[in-house]
Scaffold this active site. Structure first.
Site, PDB file in Angstrom:
ATOM      1  N   GLY A  53       2.006  -3.370  12.127  1.00  0.00           N
ATOM      2  CA  GLY A  53       1.716  -2.064  12.727  1.00  0.00           C
ATOM      3  C   GLY A  53       0.672  -1.262  11.996  1.00  0.00           C
ATOM      4  O   GLY A  53       0.326  -0.152  12.405  1.00  0.00           O
ATOM      5  N   HIS A  54       0.109  -1.786  10.896  1.00  0.00           N
ATOM      6  CA  HIS A  54      -0.825  -1.003  10.071  1.00  0.00           C
ATOM      7  C   HIS A  54      -2.009  -1.866   9.657  1.00  0.00           C
ATOM      8  O   HIS A  54      -2.094  -2.238   8.497  1.00  0.00           O
ATOM      9  CB  HIS A  54      -0.103  -0.484   8.840  1.00  0.00           C
ATOM     10  CG  HIS A  54      -0.745   0.712   8.213  1.00  0.00           C
ATOM     11  ND1 HIS A  54      -1.684   0.628   7.211  1.00  0.00           N
ATOM     12  CD2 HIS A  54      -0.576   2.023   8.443  1.00  0.00           C
ATOM     13  CE1 HIS A  54      -2.045   1.846   6.831  1.00  0.00           C
ATOM     14  NE2 HIS A  54      -1.379   2.705   7.565  1.00  0.00           N
ATOM     15  N   PHE A  55      -2.940  -2.137  10.302  1.00  0.00           N
ATOM     16  CA  PHE A  55      -3.112  -2.020  11.739  1.00  0.00           C
ATOM     17  C   PHE A  55      -3.318  -3.423  12.259  1.00  0.00           C
ATOM     18  O   PHE A  55      -4.000  -4.201  11.612  1.00  0.00           O
ATOM     19  CB  PHE A  55      -4.290  -1.109  12.048  1.00  0.00           C
ATOM     20  CG  PHE A  55      -4.158   0.265  11.417  1.00  0.00           C
ATOM     21  CD1 PHE A  55      -3.355   1.233  12.000  1.00  0.00           C
ATOM     22  CD2 PHE A  55      -4.796   0.565  10.231  1.00  0.00           C
ATOM     23  CE1 PHE A  55      -3.227   2.498  11.435  1.00  0.00           C
ATOM     24  CE2 PHE A  55      -4.674   1.831   9.657  1.00  0.00           C
ATOM     25  CZ  PHE A  55      -3.886   2.797  10.252  1.00  0.00           C
ATOM     26  N   VAL A  60      -4.778  -2.790   6.941  1.00  0.00           N
ATOM     27  CA  VAL A  60      -5.029  -1.956   5.768  1.00  0.00           C
ATOM     28  C   VAL A  60      -3.673  -1.664   5.131  1.00  0.00           C
ATOM     29  O   VAL A  60      -2.741  -1.237   5.817  1.00  0.00           O
ATOM     30  CB  VAL A  60      -5.719  -0.626   6.153  1.00  0.00           C
ATOM     31  CG1 VAL A  60      -5.847   0.289   4.946  1.00  0.00           C
ATOM     32  CG2 VAL A  60      -7.087  -0.893   6.768  1.00  0.00           C
TER      33      VAL A  60
END
Length: 152
Positions: A53-55, A60
């Protein structure tokens, strides 16, 4: 007891910190001077679930986890030289962290922490997050040693 230049393995870190999977962020820590300075190492893997989810299209490593990596390093350094029954370090404060460049999968993060002040159980550290000698983030963390508690 830890002597200058000692290295804590991932298993030894578990005896110094209260964290457990999935929140142990350090792979090893080298304590240059017990209670005063050291370096924590964390290899950032693409298999880390945070990257879902990041990203997803541009992974990152979250800045908040870099701060936690510094805090865990400071905790191990602060506890070095004490018996494992001498208490556990807990994050007490975060001071002015600035992020210079992203950390991405494949990076080997080095969290360099140096003691600035100590008062009672509180230890304040100046920290630099580096990858290959390049500054990625910097700021301060304070840890407090909670007496009577252990990380094991």
């Amino acid at each position: 007891m830890t002597m200058a230049g000692d290295t804590y393995s991932a298993v030894q870190i578990l005896h110094r910190l209260p964290h457990r999977h999935p929140f142990v962020l350090l792979d090893r820590v080298t304590v240059d001077e017990p209670g005063r300075c050291g370096v924590g190492f964390s290899l950032i893997s693409i298999s880390n679930p945070v990257f879902a989810g990041h990203f997803p299209s541009h992974p990152v490593y979250p800045g908040v986890l870099l701060v936690e990596t510094a805090a865990q390093t400071a905790g191990v350094v602060a506890a070095a030289g004490r018996s494992s029954a001498g208490g556990i370090p807990l994050l007490a404060a975060i001071r002015k962290f600035v992020f210079r460049k992203p950390v991405v999968p494949g990076d080997l993060v080095e969290a360099h922490c140096v003691l600035k002040t100590a008062a009672g159980a509180l230890r304040e550290f100046s920290c630099r997050i580096e990858v290959n000698g390049e500054l990625r983030a910097e700021g301060g963390v304070a840890v407090s040693i909670r007496e009577g508690a252990t990380g094991a």
